[in-house]
Structure formats: structure tokens, C-alpha cells
Scaffold this motif. Structure first.
Motif, short mmCIF file in Angstrom:
data_model
loop_
_atom_site.label_atom_id
_atom_site.label_comp_id
_atom_site.label_asym_id
_atom_site.label_seq_id
_atom_site.Cartn_x
_atom_site.Cartn_y
_atom_site.Cartn_z
N ALA A 1 0.10 -11.20 -1.59
CA ALA A 1 -1.05 -10.45 -1.09
C ALA A 1 -1.24 -10.63 0.41
O ALA A 1 -1.84 -9.78 1.08
CB ALA A 1 -2.32 -10.89 -1.82
N LEU A 2 -0.73 -11.73 0.95
CA LEU A 2 -0.86 -12.02 2.38
C LEU A 2 0.14 -11.17 3.17
O LEU A 2 1.35 -11.30 3.00
CB LEU A 2 -0.61 -13.51 2.62
CG LEU A 2 -0.58 -14.00 4.07
CD1 LEU A 2 -1.87 -13.66 4.80
CD2 LEU A 2 -0.31 -15.50 4.11
N GLN A 3 -0.38 -10.31 4.02
CA GLN A 3 0.47 -9.43 4.82
C GLN A 3 1.02 -10.17 6.04
O GLN A 3 0.49 -11.21 6.45
CB GLN A 3 -0.33 -8.20 5.25
CG GLN A 3 -0.98 -7.45 4.10
CD GLN A 3 0.02 -6.99 3.06
OE1 GLN A 3 0.84 -6.10 3.32
NE2 GLN A 3 -0.01 -7.59 1.88
N SER A 4 2.06 -9.63 6.63
CA SER A 4 2.69 -10.29 7.77
C SER A 4 1.75 -10.39 8.97
O SER A 4 1.96 -11.21 9.86
CB SER A 4 3.96 -9.55 8.17
OG SER A 4 3.68 -8.21 8.52
N ASN A 5 0.68 -9.56 8.98
CA ASN A 5 -0.27 -9.61 10.09
C ASN A 5 -1.47 -10.52 9.81
O ASN A 5 -2.39 -10.62 10.62
CB ASN A 5 -0.76 -8.20 10.44
CG ASN A 5 -1.44 -7.51 9.26
OD1 ASN A 5 -1.74 -8.13 8.24
ND2 ASN A 5 -1.70 -6.21 9.40
N GLY A 6 -1.48 -11.17 8.64
CA GLY A 6 -2.55 -12.11 8.31
C GLY A 6 -3.65 -11.54 7.45
O GLY A 6 -4.49 -12.30 6.94
N LEU A 7 -3.71 -10.22 7.26
CA LEU A 7 -4.70 -9.64 6.37
C LEU A 7 -4.28 -9.87 4.91
O LEU A 7 -3.10 -10.05 4.61
CB LEU A 7 -4.85 -8.14 6.64
CG LEU A 7 -5.41 -7.78 8.04
CD1 LEU A 7 -5.35 -6.28 8.26
CD2 LEU A 7 -6.84 -8.30 8.21
N VAL A 8 -5.26 -9.87 4.01
CA VAL A 8 -5.00 -10.18 2.61
C VAL A 8 -5.44 -9.01 1.74
O VAL A 8 -6.61 -8.61 1.78
CB VAL A 8 -5.74 -11.46 2.18
CG1 VAL A 8 -5.41 -11.80 0.72
CG2 VAL A 8 -5.36 -12.63 3.09
N ARG A 9 -4.50 -8.47 0.97
CA ARG A 9 -4.84 -7.38 0.06
C ARG A 9 -5.83 -7.85 -1.00
O ARG A 9 -5.75 -8.97 -1.49
CB ARG A 9 -3.58 -6.85 -0.64
CG ARG A 9 -2.73 -5.91 0.20
CD ARG A 9 -1.70 -5.22 -0.70
NE ARG A 9 -0.74 -4.43 0.06
CZ ARG A 9 -0.91 -3.16 0.39
NH1 ARG A 9 -2.03 -2.54 0.04
NH2 ARG A 9 0.02 -2.51 1.07
N ASP A 10 -6.70 -6.94 -1.38
CA ASP A 10 -7.70 -7.26 -2.40
C ASP A 10 -7.07 -7.48 -3.76
O ASP A 10 -7.60 -8.24 -4.58
CB ASP A 10 -8.73 -6.13 -2.48
CG ASP A 10 -9.85 -6.44 -3.44
OD1 ASP A 10 -10.65 -7.34 -3.13
OD2 ASP A 10 -9.93 -5.80 -4.51
N GLY A 11 -5.95 -6.83 -4.05
CA GLY A 11 -5.31 -6.98 -5.34
C GLY A 11 -3.89 -6.45 -5.30
O GLY A 11 -3.48 -5.78 -4.35
N LEU A 12 -3.13 -6.77 -6.36
CA LEU A 12 -1.74 -6.34 -6.46
C LEU A 12 -1.46 -5.87 -7.88
O LEU A 12 -2.07 -6.37 -8.84
CB LEU A 12 -0.79 -7.50 -6.14
CG LEU A 12 -0.77 -8.03 -4.70
CD1 LEU A 12 0.08 -9.28 -4.63
CD2 LEU A 12 -0.26 -6.98 -3.74
N PRO A 13 -0.53 -4.93 -8.05
CA PRO A 13 -0.10 -4.56 -9.41
C PRO A 13 0.65 -5.72 -10.05
O PRO A 13 1.35 -6.47 -9.37
CB PRO A 13 0.81 -3.35 -9.17
CG PRO A 13 1.29 -3.49 -7.76
CD PRO A 13 0.18 -4.16 -7.01
N PHE A 14 0.49 -5.87 -11.35
CA PHE A 14 1.19 -6.94 -12.04
C PHE A 14 2.66 -6.61 -12.26
O PHE A 14 3.51 -7.50 -12.27
CB PHE A 14 0.51 -7.23 -13.38
CG PHE A 14 -0.76 -8.03 -13.26
CD1 PHE A 14 -0.96 -8.89 -12.19
CD2 PHE A 14 -1.75 -7.94 -14.21
CE1 PHE A 14 -2.12 -9.63 -12.07
CE2 PHE A 14 -2.92 -8.68 -14.11
CZ PHE A 14 -3.10 -9.53 -13.04
N SER A 15 2.98 -5.36 -12.44
CA SER A 15 4.38 -4.99 -12.63
C SER A 15 5.14 -5.11 -11.32
O SER A 15 4.68 -4.61 -10.28
CB SER A 15 4.49 -3.56 -13.15
OG SER A 15 5.85 -3.14 -13.16
N PRO A 16 6.31 -5.77 -11.31
CA PRO A 16 7.08 -5.88 -10.07
C PRO A 16 7.48 -4.52 -9.49
O PRO A 16 7.74 -4.41 -8.29
CB PRO A 16 8.31 -6.68 -10.49
CG PRO A 16 7.90 -7.41 -11.72
CD PRO A 16 6.93 -6.51 -12.42
#
Length: 651
Positions: A197-212
Motif C-alpha cells: 500500500a505504501l507508494q514510492s512517494n510515501g503516500l499510502v493507499r487506503d486499500g488494496l484488492p486481495f487478488s494478486p
């Protein structure tokens, strides 16, 4: 950055996304045939019965009796992956008598040993975890339910009434040799979620899909960053991640607006916009436009926690202080001082709605109360921080916190404050409400929803979308994350048996929510702030004071980031809390008896000189002060102490 850090978490997840393989805990017996009406069966001197033979069992303990012996046949053969047995009593009624109830187990009535004792003064699910060794497969075994100090006989008051007894066996999922291995695996999966979830610019996504194979679509949020900061600290503490402090720096830098190309959207009062573009930090297109008060509070709360955990990283500390200083929390409180807190604000800081006590917005008040110049919080904080003044709602006879006298709270309200806020976590009355909520949730799910072990009504995705499940208002979805947040490891093991971690790649970030009405459903995604309770609770089951030690705004005499109440050596700087002999006293406080022996190894050597020089020039209360190097007890490590060490060097 992300690819590099994945090496340090190190999980191989090769399973395909297929229909989930489920294997519920094996049921040895379940009894629901009890006397009706409950008082119609009198057994003044105790009761003995055999599963499968006794047609009706007593429904109460109190004036009728104080002991029940249960005989049951245990099948021959125990699977090699068997972990333990669990006996549960669903007790929805507690009347006049309160007493200890002890559950004992054994292969004969002459060889019973206690498995659990609990004081029953309210309704609950009473659970006993029983080692495999207590029963002998292939023969009749026994359980005893014993009330201690029960007043028995005509004219005595009633005690407790139950509606179900059950005995199940928990087995470890394939690929795990122990409960400890499974627990660590789940923590590692959550750490992977943070890094993804941690982006290369330091921001953090609120959520992620469970499926790869799913494509991430959630924007960044400040609340996700706050949760990620706590998770980084936990992963660092367990040695699961190198350079976790650097990752924390990058998050803090991005949300402070110091990262090139990232300008986080904030309003005139420093409140962060809730939904941020993951590339720039600006407003996320197509998402709501409010500025979040609770999200800002969770970000700053996580930052101050990270400051304490990474106390020796001055960059983390400076950035955390900057975030706190530039966000006006007092302006999130309604000027009427009647207890209302803004649920969100607009670009100018004006209210977009209010909430009243009590809920997770307590952290807004706690942060405001300590900000220089705050005027609103000091005048109304008691409305949120005084447990005796708060509204409660009872389930059966169990009091739980709420902000609405006719509506129960979802679990995450108390859980969020337990992990983030010392005003809650270090207050015994609040922590009682934390446990009460667990007790009520578990009872409701067992008694009303008919669940054999599953509970955990909280916010998250469900087959219809997203809902904050709670007692009496839910979409029949239960959450192992919520159960884990109460550090209830044995029930988490049952969820894992029913949801084998290696059976489906959609479990790559850990156990997921379960639909009671649609058992084959697997959530498509999860908000990081909902899912990381799984990590926090499992870490707390390993280290019960980890979060309480590092929560801000607590006395910390040695300035090592560990609150004095929980510091194993409060007079010496020891942020890692090393305790080599496990006696509860930190190594930093176990000084040598010989003059000059800083590390207590019985010799005055280079290691002692190194420790003294590391603390040289520091006094009690300074970061880095070492009381063991203050040989003359002057309160400072100075030339006098160095002279004492050199005079004894080599002895």
C-alpha cells in the motif's frame, strides 16, 4: 523502495485464487436440549450425564446445583495437525448469584484437571481451551462444570442459565507446525500489505484488492498512513522488517509536503483531505471532497507513536512534531462546548456535520487537549475522557460504550482507541469497556446468530458493499480482524482452520471477513484501516504492552519513548527494553555491583567504556542517559564517572 522491502518480509504465496477450502473445527459434541422451563429439573447435589444418552440436561446453576459431570466418547485417532480442544458454554443469563465457574477435563472422574476458571458476574460465552493430552482418544472422557461457592437448595437465589454446550477440536492448517508459526505468518502478511500500500512517494493507499491480479484503485488517505505507521513500528519490533524507520520517514515527509512532487491537499486549518491522489497528494478525482478530522487525527496519532518507537531517529521525531503543530485539532471541536466534534470540515475549516460522545473521535479531543493555545478541548474534554460521564447501552447485562442510547457501536470504535490513544488504553474503566464489547459481541454472535465460534461485528466490506456491522444492525459478516484485535488467539486459530492461509492467494494479506449467509464469499478488498487490526492484535498477543508503551502524552522520565508505567527501566534510556534474563527488569537497570561495571557482566572492560561514552554528558531525563554509568549517583554521566571506570578498568 517497495520491491526492496518485500525481501525483508519474505512470503511466498503461490496458491491460486480458487473457491476457498474450508474445514470448520471438528465438533465432538454439542448440547442444546436443556430443561424447559429451566427450573423444571431439580438436581440439588449435582448432575452426571452422558452425551448421546441423557435426553435433557439442566439449564441453570445456582439454587438447583453447583456441579455437572459430562461423559462423552472421544473417537480413536487424533490428526497429526490437531492443536487443542475447546469447550464453550453460552450463558445469556446471569441472575442474583455470582461465582467462579471452573471447567475441568480428563480421561476419568478421578483424573480431572482444571482447564479454565472464570468469575461469572454477567452474561457471556465461557470458553476453555483444553490441551490434547487431557483426553484419551478411543474411550470415554469427562468434563466437569463446577460452580465455586454456589448457594444450593430451596429458597436460594438463581445463578446462571445456559443455552448451549459444545466441545470442538481445532486443527492447524496445512503448512504450519504451531500456533506461533501461524501467528507470525499472519503478522508477516499484514506487513506485506503495508509495503504494497505504501507508494514510492510515501503516500499510502487506503486499500488494496486481495487478488494478486486485481488492479489497485483506492486513493491515498491520511488515516491509512496513521495505521501504516503503527504497523511499521510493530514489524520493526518483531524484527520482520529492516529500515522500517526509513519507511516511516518517507510517509511523514509525504504527508508534510516535503517530498518532491507531492503536495497533500490540506485546508486552511491544516486538516488533510480524506481522499488524496496517490501520485501527487492532491484531491482524488471522483472521490468525496471533505477534509477528514478523524483521518487527520489518526495520521498524527500514528506519527507521534512512531516518534516514540523510533526515538533515536530525529528525522521521524521532527516530522511527527511538524504534522502535529500544523494541524489545528481544537478547531475540530464545536464552539458550543457541548461535546460535539466535527465529523469533517470544508476547505475553510467549517463543519460538515458533528458527532457526540462516545466514539472513535475521542482521539481528536485527546490531541486537541495537548496542543498549545487550545481553548475548546480543555473546557469540554471531560465529556469524552471521563468514563463515568459517557452514554452506555447494555446487551443483556453487559454495558458497552455508544454515542446513541438505542444503537450499539461497531467493534472498531473501542479497538481503534485501544491501540492509538493512551487516554483510553491506560484508563482501567475504558479498558473494561474494551473487554465488555468483546464479551457482548461474542455472546450476541453465539446466542442470537447461532455461531459456533465466529464473532467480530465491525466495519468492512460485505457482499452488498460496505457496512459498519454491530450488534442488532449488521449484514451477518464477522471479522477475524476484530477478534484478533482483542488478542483472542484461540478463536483466530479456528478462523484459520476454516480459512487455510495457503489455500487461496486472496488470503495473501491474512485472514479475511466471513459472510454467515454466503460462506463461499471472499472479500474483493479491504481498507487498510479495517484490516490491520489483525496485525495489531496478534502483536499484542505476543507483547501485551507494546502499544501502550509507545502511545503519546504519557510521563517518560528517561525520554526513551517508553511510558514510565510500562518501562522495565524507567530511570535509564532503553528504547528497546532489553531484558536478557526475562525477569521483567530491563538490562539497563541491572547494573554491575563493581565500580565501573556498566553492563553487569562482572568485568570492567571495553564494553563498559563504550556504554559510558555513549551516555557521556547526559543527565537523568535526557535521551541516552544511562543510570548504570552514573557511578557517583550525581544524576549525570560526567568526568567523575569516567575516572571511576578507568580506575577499575581491567578488574
Amino acid at each position: 523502495m517497495q520491491v526492496c522491502r518485500r525481501w525483508f518480509v519474505g512470503l511466498g504465496l503461490a496458491a491460486a485464487a480458487v473457491a476457498p477450502v474450508r474445514a470448520a473445527p471438528a465438533t465432538i459434541f454439542e448440547i442444546t436440549a436443556f430443561a424447559n422451563p429451566p427450573w423444571s429439573m431439580t438436581y440439588f447435589d449435582g448432575f452426571s450425564g452422558t452425551v448421546g444418552v441423557t435426553p435433557v440436561w439442566p439449564a441453570e446453576m445456582g439454587w438447583q446445583g453447583d456441579r455437572i459431570d459430562i461423559a462423552f466418547d472421544l473417537p480413536a485417532g487424533t490428526p497429526s495437525n490437531a492443536l487443542h480442544y475447546r469447550f464453550r458454554m453460552v450463558v445469556p443469563y446471569q441472575f442474583t448469584q455470582s461465582f467462579d465457574v471452573t471447567v475441568s477435563a480428563g480421561p476419568s472422574l478421578a483424573d480431572l484437571q482444571p482447564a479454565a476458571t472464570e468469575f461469572v458476574d454477567s452474561a457471556r460465552v465461557l470458553a476453555a481451551t483444553i490441551p490434547l493430552s487431557r483426553f484419551t482418544p478411543g474411550q470415554t472422557n469427562y468434563l466437569r462444570i463446577q460452580g465455586d461457592g454456589v448457594q444450593v437448595g430451596d429458597g436460594q437465589p438463581p445463578g446462571i442459565r445456559w443455552t448451549r454446550w459444545s466441545l470442538t477440536r481445532t486443527d492447524l492448517p496445512s503448512g504450519f507446525a504451531s500456533a506461533e508459526a501461524l501467528r507470525l505468518n499472519q503478522v508477516q502478511r499484514c506487513a506485506t500489505y503495508i509495503l504494497d500500500a505504501l507508494q514510492s512517494n510515501g503516500l499510502v493507499r487506503d486499500g488494496l484488492p486481495f487478488s494478486p491480479s486485481g488492479t489497485p484503485f483506492h486513493p491515498a488517505t491520511p488515516d491509512a498512513a496513521g495505521f501504516a505507521l503503527l504497523g511499521l513500528c510493530a514489524a520493526d519490533q518483531l524484527g520482520l522488517m529492516q529500515f522500517a524507520d526509513v519507511a516511516a520517514e518517507e510517509i511523514l515527509s509525504a504527508y508534510a509536503g516535503h517530498t518532491p512532487g507531492v503536495t497533500p491537499a490540506r485546508n486552511a486549518l491544516g486538516h488533510w483531505r480524506h481522499w488524496l491522489d496517490v501520485n501527487t497528494g492532491g484531491p482524488a478525482a471522483g472521490w468525496p471532497t471533505e477534509y477528514t478530522t478523524i483521518g487527520s487525527a489518526l495520521l498524527v496519532g500514528g506519527a507521534l507513536f512512531a516518534k516514540n518507537h523510533f526515538i533515536e531517529n530525529t528525522t521521524v521525531g521532527a516530522l511527527a512534531d511538524e504534522l502535529y503543530a500544523t494541524c489545528d485539532f481544537d478547531a475540530m471541536i464545536h464552539p458550543s462546548l457541548d461535546g460535539r466534534v466535527y465529523v469533517a470540515t470544508d476547505v475553510n475549516g467549517n463543519s460538515l456535520g458533528t458527532l457526540v460522545p462516545w466514539n472513535e473521535y475521542m482521539i481528536v479531543v485527546s490531541l486537541s487537549l495537548r496542543q498549545p493555545g487550545a481553548t475548546r478541548a480543555p473546557a469540554m474534554a471531560w465529556r469524552w475522557l471521563d468514563p463515568a460521564s459517557l452514554p452506555v447501552i447494555f446487551f443483556q447485562d453487559i454495558p458497552t460504550l455508544t454515542d446513541n442510547p438505542i444503537l450499539y457501536a461497531p467493534a472498531f470504535w473501542v479497538q481503534q482507541m485501544h491501540f492509538f490513544n493512551a487516554d483510553f488504553a491506560s484508563n482501567a474503566a475504558f479498558e473494561t469497556y474494551f473487554r465488555n464489547h468483546q464479551q457482548a459481541d461474542e455472546l450476541y454472535c453465539a446466542w442470537v446468530l447461532g455461531q459456533s465460534y465466529r464473532y467480530g461485528l465491525t466495519a468492512g466490506v460485505d457482499p452488498a458493499g460496505y457496512f459498519a456491522d454491530r450488534i442488532g444492525s449488521h449484514h451477518s459478516v464477522v471479522s477475524p480482524e476484530a477478534v484478533a484485535a482483542w488478542a483472542e488467539l484461540d478463536t483466530v486459530m479456528e478462523f484459520a482452520q476454516d480459512q487455510p492461509p495457503n489455500a487461496d492467494s486472496r488470503y495473501r494479506y491474512g485472514l479475511t471477513r466471513v459472510s454467515i449467509s454466503n460462506p463461499s464469499w471472499v472479500p474483493p478488498d479491504s481498507a487498510l484501516v479495517d484490516h490491520l487490526f489483525l496485525m495489531f492484535g496478534l502483536v499484542e498477543s505476543l507483547d501485551p504492552v507494546f502499544f501502550k508503551q509507545r502511545q503519546p502524552f504519557q510521563p517518560d522520565a528517561d525520554a526513551d519513548g517508553i511510558a514510565d508505567t510500562y518501562d522495565n527501566c524507567p530511570e535509564a534510556f532503553n528504547p528497546r527494553q532489553e531484558d536478557g534474563d526475562g525477569d521483567g527488569v530491563g538490562d539497563a537497570c541491572e547494573c554491575g555491583t563493581a565500580a565501573g561495571d556498566v553492563d553487569g557482566d562482572g568485568q570492567v572492560s571495553l564494553s563498559d567504556l563504550a556504554l559510558l561514552l555513549a551516555a557521556f554528558g547526559r543527565c537523568a531525563g535526557d535521551a541516552g542517559f544511562n543510570a548504570c554509568a552514573d557511578f557517583d549517583a550525581s544524576g549525570c554521566v560526567d568526568l567523575s564517572d569516567l575516572s571511576i571506570l578507568l580506575a577499575n578498568y581491567g578488574t
